[in-house]
Design a protein around this motif. Sequence first.
Motif, PDB file in Angstrom:
ATOM      1  N   SER A  82       1.313  -1.492  -0.263  1.00 33.54           N
ATOM      2  CA  SER A  82       0.010   0.551  -0.134  1.00 33.54           C
ATOM      3  C   SER A  82       0.841   1.103   0.091  1.00 33.54           C
ATOM      4  N   ARG A  83       0.856   1.917  -1.122  1.00 32.26           N
ATOM      5  CA  ARG A  83       0.640   3.980  -0.959  1.00 32.26           C
ATOM      6  C   ARG A  83       0.344   4.736  -0.137  1.00 32.26           C
ATOM      7  N   ASP A  84      -0.816   4.265  -0.081  1.00 30.48           N
ATOM      8  CA  ASP A  84      -1.938   5.101   0.665  1.00 30.48           C
ATOM      9  C   ASP A  84      -1.116   6.081   1.989  1.00 30.48           C
ATOM     10  N   ILE A  89      -3.073   2.156   9.688  1.00 32.52           N
ATOM     11  CA  ILE A  89      -4.413   1.152   9.788  1.00 32.52           C
ATOM     12  C   ILE A  89      -4.494  -0.613   9.802  1.00 32.52           C
ATOM     13  N   ILE A  90      -3.306  -0.805   8.437  1.00 33.71           N
ATOM     14  CA  ILE A  90      -4.046  -2.030   8.669  1.00 33.71           C
ATOM     15  C   ILE A  90      -3.546  -2.723   9.346  1.00 33.71           C
ATOM     16  N   PHE A 202       9.285   5.057  12.202  1.00 33.21           N
ATOM     17  CA  PHE A 202       9.343   3.944  12.680  1.00 33.21           C
ATOM     18  C   PHE A 202       8.723   2.977  12.401  1.00 33.21           C
ATOM     19  N   LEU A 203       7.209   2.976  11.995  1.00 29.86           N
ATOM     20  CA  LEU A 203       6.864   1.848  10.986  1.00 29.86           C
ATOM     21  C   LEU A 203       6.917   2.335   9.861  1.00 29.86           C
ATOM     22  N   LYS A 204       7.388   2.985   9.264  1.00 28.38           N
ATOM     23  CA  LYS A 204       7.602   3.548   8.040  1.00 28.38           C
ATOM     24  C   LYS A 204       8.860   2.729   7.137  1.00 28.38           C
ATOM     25  N   GLY A 205       9.816   2.321   8.383  1.00 23.52           N
ATOM     26  CA  GLY A 205      11.063   1.842   8.537  1.00 23.52           C
ATOM     27  C   GLY A 205      10.621  -0.127   8.673  1.00 23.52           C
ATOM     28  N   ILE A 206       9.805  -0.125   9.698  1.00 19.31           N
ATOM     29  CA  ILE A 206       8.863  -1.633   9.265  1.00 19.31           C
ATOM     30  C   ILE A 206       8.780  -2.165   8.157  1.00 19.31           C
ATOM     31  N   PHE A 216       9.977  -6.246  -2.540  1.00 18.40           N
ATOM     32  CA  PHE A 216       8.646  -5.050  -3.250  1.00 18.40           C
ATOM     33  C   PHE A 216       9.548  -3.778  -3.692  1.00 18.40           C
ATOM     34  N   LYS A 217       9.198  -3.263  -4.690  1.00 22.81           N
ATOM     35  CA  LYS A 217       9.829  -2.296  -4.522  1.00 22.81           C
ATOM     36  C   LYS A 217       8.635  -1.070  -5.389  1.00 22.81           C
ATOM     37  N   PHE A 218       7.799  -0.572  -5.423  1.00 23.90           N
ATOM     38  CA  PHE A 218       6.001   0.060  -6.370  1.00 23.90           C
ATOM     39  C   PHE A 218       6.145   1.841  -6.289  1.00 23.90           C
TER      40      PHE A 218
END
Length: 218
Positions: A82-84, A89-90, A202-206, A216-218
């Motif tokens: 996802s890129r939203d 929230i997922i 932190f979450l973006k790093g995960i 996976f590179k989108f």
Amino acid sequence: MVTKKKEAKKKIFLESILVFFIAIAPFIYKTYEYLPLNADGSISFLWFTIEDNGFQDASFYVWFLTSKIVPLYLFIFWFLTSRDWWYHIIIIPIAMYAFQLFELIFDSDLQIDTDNIWWIIPVCMVTIPFVYFIRIKLYDKHVHGIDLEAMDAELEELKKKGFQVEDQNTSVDNTVEKEDESTMSLADKVNTKLSTNSIETFLKGIQDRLQGWLNFKF
């Protein structure tokens, strides 16, 4: 050039696996109907024997397993790709199905999908306010035209210029900042550690690490 071709092949291969598992999700969910059921209620498949684990029979148990496993890995795929802005929230449905699956496999009592709702509350307490804060930032930036990050960067730049002009005040300001840090309350320290930017990083790093491992590179 060769390295890029290898990375492209690996990326296409991994994405093909992802698409394959998404496509067969309905069939995985229906596997309980096609597994051979023994007279004692167990299922023998290849080298594995699946017991009923407290259910009416093993096929009923496998149905419960697949009803947790299939949504779980689909939500994980969604989180990874996802890129939203609200993709964090997922994590909540991922945690919900993960806790339910854990309870289904390891819990010893005869009740399922009960207490695991309380396990999700800490995840919701972090994720929901965090996503709401991101929404506020985006609304302020794109609707009201208020870019807080740009304002902070501009203030930081002005502060640096002020320090270069007034060298004597620099040491004084640093001393004051150190005193402020030493006298910072516990609530302020926790607020700093759990700020929106810190959690987002932190979450973006995960997500980036998981995508890096899977290429996976989108």
